[in-house]
Write a protein that holds these residues in place. Structure first.
Motif, short mmCIF file in Angstrom:
data_model
loop_
_atom_site.label_atom_id
_atom_site.label_comp_id
_atom_site.label_asym_id
_atom_site.label_seq_id
_atom_site.Cartn_x
_atom_site.Cartn_y
_atom_site.Cartn_z
N PRO A 70 0.83 -1.20 0.00
CA PRO A 70 0.00 0.00 0.00
C PRO A 70 0.87 1.26 0.00
O PRO A 70 2.04 1.22 0.42
N ALA A 71 0.29 2.35 -0.44
CA ALA A 71 1.04 3.60 -0.57
C ALA A 71 1.64 4.03 0.76
O ALA A 71 2.79 4.52 0.81
N ALA A 72 0.91 3.85 1.87
CA ALA A 72 1.42 4.29 3.17
C ALA A 72 2.67 3.51 3.56
O ALA A 72 3.62 4.08 4.12
N ALA A 73 2.71 2.22 3.26
CA ALA A 73 3.89 1.41 3.57
C ALA A 73 5.08 1.88 2.75
O ALA A 73 6.21 1.99 3.27
N ARG A 74 4.87 2.15 1.48
CA ARG A 74 5.97 2.64 0.64
C ARG A 74 6.48 3.98 1.15
O ARG A 74 7.69 4.25 1.15
N SER A 75 5.56 4.82 1.61
CA SER A 75 5.96 6.14 2.12
C SER A 75 6.78 6.02 3.40
O SER A 75 7.75 6.75 3.60
N VAL A 76 6.38 5.10 4.29
CA VAL A 76 7.15 4.89 5.52
C VAL A 76 8.56 4.43 5.19
O VAL A 76 9.54 4.91 5.77
N LEU A 77 8.70 3.50 4.26
CA LEU A 77 10.02 2.99 3.90
C LEU A 77 10.89 4.06 3.27
O LEU A 77 12.13 4.04 3.42
N ALA A 78 10.26 5.03 2.61
CA ALA A 78 11.02 6.08 1.91
C ALA A 78 11.25 7.32 2.77
O ALA A 78 12.05 8.18 2.38
N GLU A 79 10.57 7.42 3.90
CA GLU A 79 10.63 8.64 4.72
C GLU A 79 11.96 8.75 5.47
O GLU A 79 12.25 7.94 6.34
N PRO A 80 12.80 9.76 5.16
CA PRO A 80 14.10 9.85 5.82
C PRO A 80 14.03 10.20 7.30
O PRO A 80 15.00 10.00 8.04
N ARG A 81 12.89 10.70 7.78
CA ARG A 81 12.76 11.06 9.19
C ARG A 81 12.30 9.87 10.05
O ARG A 81 12.14 10.01 11.25
N ILE A 82 12.08 8.73 9.39
CA ILE A 82 11.75 7.49 10.11
C ILE A 82 12.88 6.50 9.86
O ILE A 82 13.07 6.05 8.74
N THR A 83 13.65 6.18 10.89
CA THR A 83 14.71 5.18 10.76
C THR A 83 14.18 3.85 11.28
O THR A 83 13.73 3.75 12.42
N LEU A 84 14.24 2.86 10.41
CA LEU A 84 13.76 1.52 10.75
C LEU A 84 14.94 0.57 10.80
O LEU A 84 15.71 0.48 9.84
N PRO A 85 15.12 -0.18 11.88
CA PRO A 85 16.15 -1.23 11.89
C PRO A 85 15.71 -2.37 10.97
O PRO A 85 14.56 -2.40 10.51
N PRO A 86 16.62 -3.31 10.66
CA PRO A 86 16.31 -4.33 9.66
C PRO A 86 15.00 -5.09 9.88
O PRO A 86 14.21 -5.27 8.95
N ALA A 87 14.74 -5.58 11.09
CA ALA A 87 13.53 -6.37 11.31
C ALA A 87 12.27 -5.53 11.13
O ALA A 87 11.27 -6.00 10.56
N ALA A 88 12.29 -4.28 11.60
CA ALA A 88 11.11 -3.42 11.45
C ALA A 88 10.87 -3.06 9.99
O ALA A 88 9.72 -3.01 9.54
N ALA A 89 11.95 -2.80 9.24
CA ALA A 89 11.79 -2.53 7.82
C ALA A 89 11.20 -3.74 7.10
O ALA A 89 10.33 -3.61 6.22
N ALA A 90 11.66 -4.94 7.47
CA ALA A 90 11.11 -6.16 6.86
C ALA A 90 9.64 -6.33 7.23
O ALA A 90 8.85 -6.82 6.41
N ASP A 91 9.27 -5.93 8.45
CA ASP A 91 7.85 -5.98 8.83
C ASP A 91 7.01 -5.14 7.88
O ASP A 91 5.94 -5.57 7.43
N VAL A 92 7.47 -3.92 7.60
CA VAL A 92 6.70 -3.04 6.70
C VAL A 92 6.65 -3.63 5.30
O VAL A 92 5.59 -3.63 4.65
#
Length: 315
Positions: free
Chosen positions: A178-200
């Protein structure tokens, strides 16, 4: 871990990937270039530092013990890989070598590995037992990754004893997000560690969580610790299901570069973030600050949430 060191580590991970791509390009340039590439020294793994708890933590010793076991399993020098070597490293700590059998992705097949613990936060802490969520990045030759491990411990003498390891299992990426998930992955102000990024990327995170992260990113820079995988299935010490495994919660350990656990971090900053998380739709906001207001016990604080801000959402 400071933002400068984090940026260096992330940049080194990119260097590894770029170096791998460069070697592939050299092999297409002809026999002479391939010969040069074959004799070129491998790109070294990044330099990492042992993680240390904050002195203001509820119980620094329990976190340190959890992290020591994870670091012993997940990092090794050239020629020291494999299960048997990992068991020797764990035994040298005075921990049970059998813990290695449950290490999962923490013990990849590689000649060497470097590991940096990003954060260790409580999944729960009681008088005689604890869950510590160890969030880490890991490098092997040509690859940058990482995972989150739910480390279970019990109080013992002379130190806490690690009883089991539960590595994150995020699930595979879906072809269409979904668009919101893509936006979270691309947002530079949200840092996701590997497991959290894989969750998204797995598509298992509820829309309410994704929208709230994006809304908060309009005001804050956030370092997320845990979203779904790597968190206990139940609220620790109870039989109540946690919102995390259902993809309906996230935890943040750092706000605008300031660790939540650090007593020098402005309590006003933390409180404002917690109130803004509620305004973004969270029905259940926990952290180190006792907050008035809200509806139906919307805000809470306890020892477990001394080191992070939790935001839970309904379906």
């Amino acid at each position: 871990m400071g933002l400068g060191r984090r940026a260096l580590l992330l940049g080194t991970g990119g260097l590894l990937a770029g170096a791998a791509a460069g070697c592939s390009g050299a092999s297409r340039a002809g026999p002479a270039a391939s010969a040069v590439a074959a004799t070129r020294s491998p790109v070294p793994l990044p330099t990492t530092t042992p993680w240390r708890p904050d002195r203001a933590d509820v119980d620094p010793a329990v976190k340190l013990r959890a992290v020591q076991v994870v670091e012993a399993i997940g990092a090794w020098s050239a020629g020291q890989g494999g299960v048997a070597a990992a068991k020797r490293r764990v035994a040298a700590l005075g921990a049970a070598p059998s813990l290695v059998d449950a290490a999962g992705a923490l013990l990849p097949t590689a000649d060497e590995a470097a590991l940096q613990v990003v954060d260790a936060q409580y999944g729960g802490i009681l008088a005689d037992s604890a869950s510590v969520l160890v969030v880490c990045r890991q490098w092997t030759p040509g690859h940058a990754g990482g995972t989150t491990i739910d480390v279970r411990l019990r109080r013992a003498r002379p130190r806490w004893e690690v009883t089991s390891l539960h590595p994150a299992r995020p699930g595979g990426a879906v072809p269409s997000l979904p668009a919101a998930a893509r936006s979270v992955l691309a947002e530079p102000r949200i840092t996701l560690p590997p497991a959290a990024a894989a969750d998204v990327r797995s598509g298992h995170i509820h829309e309410s969580v994704l929208r709230a992260l994006l809304q908060l990113a309009g005001t804050y820079r956030m370092y997320v610790s845990v979203i779904r995988s790597g968190h206990p299935l139940n609220v620790f010490g109870t039989d109540r299901p946690s919102d995390h495994p259902r993809g309906r919660a996230f935890d943040v350990w750092q706000i605008d570069g300031h660790p939540v656990v650090d007593p020098s971090t402005s309590r006003r900053l933390v409180e404002t973030f917690m109130r803004d998380a509620a305004a973004a739709g969270s029905y259940n906001v926990g952290g180190p600050v006792r907050i008035s207001g809200g509806t139906g016990g919307q805000f809470f604080t306890d020892a477990t949430h001394h080191d992070h801000v939790h935001a839970g959402f309904t379906a």
